[in-house]
Scaffold this active site. Structure first.
Site, PDB file in Angstrom:
ATOM      1  N   GLY A 173       0.845  -1.199   0.000  1.00 52.70           N
ATOM      2  CA  GLY A 173       0.000   0.000   0.000  1.00 52.70           C
ATOM      3  C   GLY A 173       0.876   1.244   0.000  1.00 52.70           C
ATOM      4  NE  ARG A 194      -2.227  -4.429  -0.774  1.00 49.15           N
ATOM      5  CZ  ARG A 194      -1.843  -3.711   0.267  1.00 49.15           C
ATOM      6  NH1 ARG A 194      -0.760  -4.039   0.922  1.00 49.15           N
ATOM      7  NH2 ARG A 194      -2.543  -2.657   0.667  1.00 49.15           N
ATOM      8  CG  ASP A 238       3.196  -7.089   6.944  1.00 50.98           C
ATOM      9  OD1 ASP A 238       2.754  -6.429   5.978  1.00 50.98           O
ATOM     10  OD2 ASP A 238       2.463  -7.739   7.703  1.00 50.98           O
ATOM     11  CB  THR A 292       3.230   0.288   5.990  1.00 50.41           C
ATOM     12  OG1 THR A 292       1.882   0.037   6.450  1.00 50.41           O
ATOM     13  CG2 THR A 292       4.172  -0.032   7.127  1.00 50.41           C
ATOM     14  CG  ASP A 340      -1.382  -0.757   8.178  1.00 50.10           C
ATOM     15  OD1 ASP A 340      -2.246   0.138   8.103  1.00 50.10           O
ATOM     16  OD2 ASP A 340      -1.432  -1.806   7.515  1.00 50.10           O
ATOM     17  CG  ASP A 347       1.825  -3.347  10.302  1.00 51.89           C
ATOM     18  OD1 ASP A 347       2.664  -2.663   9.684  1.00 51.89           O
ATOM     19  OD2 ASP A 347       1.068  -4.147   9.730  1.00 51.89           O
ATOM     20  NE  ARG A 385      -5.976  -6.092   4.717  1.00 51.93           N
ATOM     21  CZ  ARG A 385      -5.704  -5.778   3.462  1.00 51.93           C
ATOM     22  NH1 ARG A 385      -6.694  -5.642   2.604  1.00 51.93           N
ATOM     23  NH2 ARG A 385      -4.481  -5.602   3.051  1.00 51.93           N
TER      24      ARG A 385
HETATM   25  O1  F6P Z   1      -1.392  -1.685   4.712  1.00 54.35           O
HETATM   26  C1  F6P Z   1      -1.924  -0.423   4.499  1.00 54.35           C
HETATM   27  C2  F6P Z   1      -3.412  -0.487   4.330  1.00 54.35           C
HETATM   28  O2  F6P Z   1      -3.895   0.811   4.051  1.00 54.35           O
HETATM   29  C3  F6P Z   1      -4.194  -1.105   5.486  1.00 54.35           C
HETATM   30  O3  F6P Z   1      -4.402  -0.219   6.564  1.00 54.35           O
HETATM   31  C4  F6P Z   1      -5.456  -1.499   4.801  1.00 54.35           C
HETATM   32  O4  F6P Z   1      -6.111  -2.526   5.520  1.00 54.35           O
HETATM   33  C5  F6P Z   1      -4.979  -1.978   3.467  1.00 54.35           C
HETATM   34  O5  F6P Z   1      -3.750  -1.314   3.232  1.00 54.35           O
HETATM   35  C6  F6P Z   1      -5.903  -1.713   2.312  1.00 54.35           C
HETATM   36  O6  F6P Z   1      -5.327  -2.227   1.153  1.00 54.35           O
HETATM   37  P1  F6P Z   1      -5.841  -1.926  -0.315  1.00 54.35           P
HETATM   38  O7  F6P Z   1      -5.536  -0.498  -0.636  1.00 54.35           O
HETATM   39  O8  F6P Z   1      -5.081  -2.871  -1.179  1.00 54.35           O
HETATM   40  O9  F6P Z   1      -7.308  -2.162  -0.285  1.00 54.35           O
END
Ligand code: F6P
Length: 329
Positions: free
Chosen positions: A18, A79, A110, A133, A135, A137, A179
């Site tokens: 992301g 991804r 991660d 990121t 997050d 995390d 998430r």
């Molecule tokens: O990992 C970053 C993040 O924004 C999370 O907080 C979220 O759950 C996820 O990516 C959403 O991913 P996507 O943009 O692929 O829907």
């Protein structure tokens, strides 16, 4: 951490997973640190997918001009499901070798670091990483690039909701991103004065939240805000609103902030950590160290093995939920 012996003449850089505000500032720092040390830099587009498809081009110092303040990533991101398979990692490594790329810097989270570890272990491509990121995390760093901006974006929106919640004496549920991670929720919860915070890591029940809101009402509180992370246990924000309505008859309004948290100009904090981490990631490779994420702990640069960064649980900011609860009387 691993060490390697190689005379590095050209490094590759890519952003992955992301996007996060500050990724561009980090790419700029990587390119300019390398060029200052007379090392060539090539940019790989769309993360691991671009590595497999050979979307790789030279980057000069001027190519990263005027991007420090821009959200998103000029290198694009994604991804890649294909990169999870060894046969595609082999193709990616062959492309890197064909382009004479001696080492890589990965800006990502991660999932991206899982890929980086595999690339080093299977294909012996030396790689370091910076935590990009929203997050926050990753273990071994107080902050990840993009987290501070995302928290401030969510906080600004929540403050606006507080105005209307207060005017109408209403209960609002604000859903923030995360998430598998409640760091954004816990920071936003504490900084907006939330009445309740739901995260994936902490077991808060709807009953407990309802009890709290009703007892606050008895003490004269007319409006409340619940902050919830995307991945919290009782379900998404609308499920939570429905559960509360069933138990209390309260009509909770829902606001899902979503991807708005991923964009925007990075804060000074994000630009500064991006610059420091990006520069350190290049220097680690030039000193022959790889298989590591560059983090910042207590304002000092640290090198954390990828394996540790992705496997250990980071709990620090989750304590904020306890404080948030204490102050929400
Ligand atoms: O990992 C970053 C993040 O924004 C999370 O907080 C979220 O759950 C996820 O990516 C959403 O991913 P996507 O943009 O692929 O829907």
């Amino acid at each position: 951490m691993a060490t390697f012996q190689k005379n590095i003449k050209r490094i590759g850089v890519f952003t992955s997973g992301g996007d996060a505000p500050g990724m561009n500032a980090c790419v700029r720092a990587i390119v300019r640190t390398a060029r200052a040390r007379n090392i060539e830099v090539w940019g790989i587009e769309k993360g691991y997918a671009g590595m497999i498809e050979n979307h790789i081009r030279p980057l000069e110092a001027r190519d990263v001009a005027n991007i420090i303040q821009r959200g998103g990533t000029i290198l694009k991101t994604g991804r890649s499901a294909e990169f999870m398979k060894a046969e595609f990692r082999k193709i990616a490594a062959e492309n890197l070798v064909a382009n004479q790329i001696d080492a890589l810097v990965c800006v990502g989270g991660d999932g991206s670091f899982h890929g980086a570890m595999a690339l080093w272990r299977e294909q012996q491509i030396p790689i370091s990483g910076t935590p990009g990121t929203i997050d926050n995390d990753l273990f071994g760093t107080d902050l990840t690039i993009g987290f501070d901006t995302a928290v401030n974006t969510a906080l600004e929106a929540t403050d606006r909701i507080r105005d209307t919640a207060n005017s109408h004496d209403r209960l609002f549920i604000v859903e923030v991103m995360g998430r598998n991670s409640g760091h954004i929720a816990s920071y936003v919860g504490l900084s907006c004065g939330a009445e309740e915070v739901f995260t994936p890591e902490i077991n808060t029940t709807v009953d407990k939240a309802v009890e709290k809101i009703l007892s606050a009402e008895k003490k004269g509180k007319k409006s409340s805000i619940i902050i919830t992370a995307e991945g919290q246990k009782p379900g998404r924000a609308y499920d939570l609103a429905e559960a509360i309505r069933k138990k209390t008859g309260l009509d909770a309004k829902v606001c899902i902030l979503g991807h708005v948290q991923r964009g925007g100009s990075p804060t000074a904090t994000d630009r500064i950590i991006a610059a420091r981490m990006g520069s350190a990631a290049v220097d680690a490779l030039l000193a022959g160290r790889c298989d590591i994420m560059i983090g910042i702990e207590k304002n000092e640069i640290v090198e954390v093995p990828f394996e540790m960064a992705i496997q250990r649980d980071k709990k620090s900011s989750l304590n904020y939920v306890k404080l948030s609860n204490l102050l929400a009387i």
